[in-house]
Design a protein around this motif. Structure first.
Motif, PDB file in Angstrom:
ATOM      1  N   ASP A 128      -5.913   9.339  -2.333  1.00 48.44           N
ATOM      2  CA  ASP A 128      -4.812   9.590  -1.049  1.00 48.44           C
ATOM      3  C   ASP A 128      -4.188   8.357  -0.761  1.00 48.44           C
ATOM      4  N   TRP A 129      -4.947   7.314  -0.775  1.00 48.79           N
ATOM      5  CA  TRP A 129      -4.398   5.909  -0.355  1.00 48.79           C
ATOM      6  C   TRP A 129      -4.689   4.810  -1.182  1.00 48.79           C
ATOM      7  N   LEU A 130      -3.660   4.049  -1.511  1.00 48.82           N
ATOM      8  CA  LEU A 130      -4.237   2.669  -2.462  1.00 48.82           C
ATOM      9  C   LEU A 130      -3.645   1.380  -1.956  1.00 48.82           C
ATOM     10  N   CYS A 131      -4.239   0.478  -1.719  1.00 48.89           N
ATOM     11  CA  CYS A 131      -3.956  -0.537  -1.555  1.00 48.89           C
ATOM     12  C   CYS A 131      -4.134  -1.686  -2.623  1.00 48.89           C
ATOM     13  N   PHE A 132      -2.868  -2.382  -2.756  1.00 47.41           N
ATOM     14  CA  PHE A 132      -2.705  -3.210  -3.970  1.00 47.41           C
ATOM     15  C   PHE A 132      -2.888  -4.572  -3.749  1.00 47.41           C
ATOM     16  N   VAL A 133      -3.820  -4.814  -2.780  1.00 45.53           N
ATOM     17  CA  VAL A 133      -4.056  -6.320  -2.382  1.00 45.53           C
ATOM     18  C   VAL A 133      -5.207  -6.628  -3.160  1.00 45.53           C
ATOM     19  N   ARG A 134      -5.143  -7.903  -4.214  1.00 47.40           N
ATOM     20  CA  ARG A 134      -6.292  -8.264  -4.660  1.00 47.40           C
ATOM     21  C   ARG A 134      -7.042  -9.257  -3.857  1.00 47.40           C
ATOM     22  N   VAL A 135      -8.215  -9.016  -3.639  1.00 49.86           N
ATOM     23  CA  VAL A 135      -9.412  -9.624  -2.947  1.00 49.86           C
ATOM     24  C   VAL A 135     -10.408 -10.326  -3.740  1.00 49.86           C
ATOM     25  N   PHE A 136     -10.441 -11.445  -3.937  1.00 50.14           N
ATOM     26  CA  PHE A 136     -11.536 -12.265  -5.011  1.00 50.14           C
ATOM     27  C   PHE A 136     -11.262 -11.515  -6.268  1.00 50.14           C
ATOM     28  N   GLY A 159      -8.057  -3.892  -6.011  1.00 51.05           N
ATOM     29  CA  GLY A 159      -7.503  -2.978  -5.074  1.00 51.05           C
ATOM     30  C   GLY A 159      -8.415  -2.060  -4.359  1.00 51.05           C
ATOM     31  N   LEU A 160      -7.931  -1.465  -3.427  1.00 49.13           N
ATOM     32  CA  LEU A 160      -8.706  -0.475  -2.516  1.00 49.13           C
ATOM     33  C   LEU A 160      -8.045   0.786  -2.633  1.00 49.13           C
ATOM     34  N   TRP A 167     -11.726  -1.732  -8.975  1.00 53.50           N
ATOM     35  CA  TRP A 167     -11.203  -1.309  -7.862  1.00 53.50           C
ATOM     36  C   TRP A 167     -12.170  -0.959  -6.915  1.00 53.50           C
ATOM     37  N   LEU A 168     -12.338  -0.908  -5.579  1.00 49.18           N
ATOM     38  CA  LEU A 168     -13.093  -0.095  -4.819  1.00 49.18           C
ATOM     39  C   LEU A 168     -12.603   0.888  -4.331  1.00 49.18           C
ATOM     40  N   TRP A 189       0.788  -1.242  -0.089  1.00 49.42           N
ATOM     41  CA  TRP A 189       0.133   0.062  -0.010  1.00 49.42           C
ATOM     42  C   TRP A 189       0.813   1.192  -0.093  1.00 49.42           C
ATOM     43  N   CYS A 190       0.351   2.684  -0.341  1.00 49.41           N
ATOM     44  CA  CYS A 190       0.977   3.587  -0.343  1.00 49.41           C
ATOM     45  C   CYS A 190       0.051   4.918  -0.367  1.00 49.41           C
ATOM     46  N   SER A 191       0.596   5.861   0.241  1.00 49.64           N
ATOM     47  CA  SER A 191       0.175   7.124   0.152  1.00 49.64           C
ATOM     48  C   SER A 191       0.621   7.689  -1.174  1.00 49.64           C
TER      49      SER A 191
END
Length: 129
Positions: free
Chosen positions: A64-72, A76-77, A106-107, A36-38
Motif C-alpha cells: 500500500d505504501w512505498l518509501c524510496f529512501v535508501r538507508v545504509f 526502501g521501506l 527492502w524492508l 514516497w507514494c501510496s
C-alpha cells in the motif's frame, strides 16, 4: 411487527488507518517531501477499467505504501495496511511481492494502525518520535 434497523455502512478501518498515516507524513516537515507514494491497487472496478489499469502496468499485491529512501544497505521501506480488526489477510500476490522486495533488500511490514506504521517509518529513517 419487527422493526428494521437501518443498515450500517461498512467501516473501512484499513483505509482510515492508512489515511491517518499519510496525513501525519504530509504534516511532518521531516517526511512530507521525501520520495514516497501510496499504491491505489484496491477497490472494485468494472472489467474495462481493470483491463486498462492492467495494460498500464498495475499489478496485484503491491504494498500500500512505498518509501524510496535508501538507508545504509536497505533500498526502501514498504508497508501493507491491514484492518485493525484482524480480519484482513495477506494474499498470495502480496506475499510474493513482499518476498521479491525483501530479496531486493527492502524492508517490508504489515501494519494494522497508523501509529504502528509511523513508528516503523521513523525508526527506518532514524528520526526522533
Amino acid at each position: 411487527m419487527a422493526v428494521l434497523k437501518p443498515r450500517k455502512r461498512p467501516q473501512y478501518l484499513e483505509a482510515i488507518e492508512q489515511r491517518l498515516f499519510i496525513k501525519r507524513l504530509r504534516l511532518d516537515p521531516r517526511t512530507k517531501d521525501l520520495p514516497w507514494c501510496s499504491v491505489p491497487n484496491g477497490g472494485k472496478r468494472n472489467a474495462r477499467e481493470a483491463a486498462l489499469l492492467k495494460a498500464e502496468g498495475v499489478q496485484a499485491g503491491v504494498p500500500d505504501w512505498l518509501c524510496f529512501v535508501r538507508v545504509f544497505e536497505v533500498n526502501g521501506l514498504a508497508i501493507e495496511f491491514k484492518s485493525p480488526t484482524g480480519k484482513g489477510k495477506v494474499s498470495p500476490a502480496q506475499k510474493l511481492w513482499h518476498e521479491n522486495l525483501r530479496r531486493e533488500n527492502w524492508l517490508v511490514y504489515v501494519c494494522t494502525t497508523a501509529e504502528e506504521a509511523w513508528r516503523i517509518t521513523t525508526e527506518y529513517l532514524h528520526l526522533e518520535l
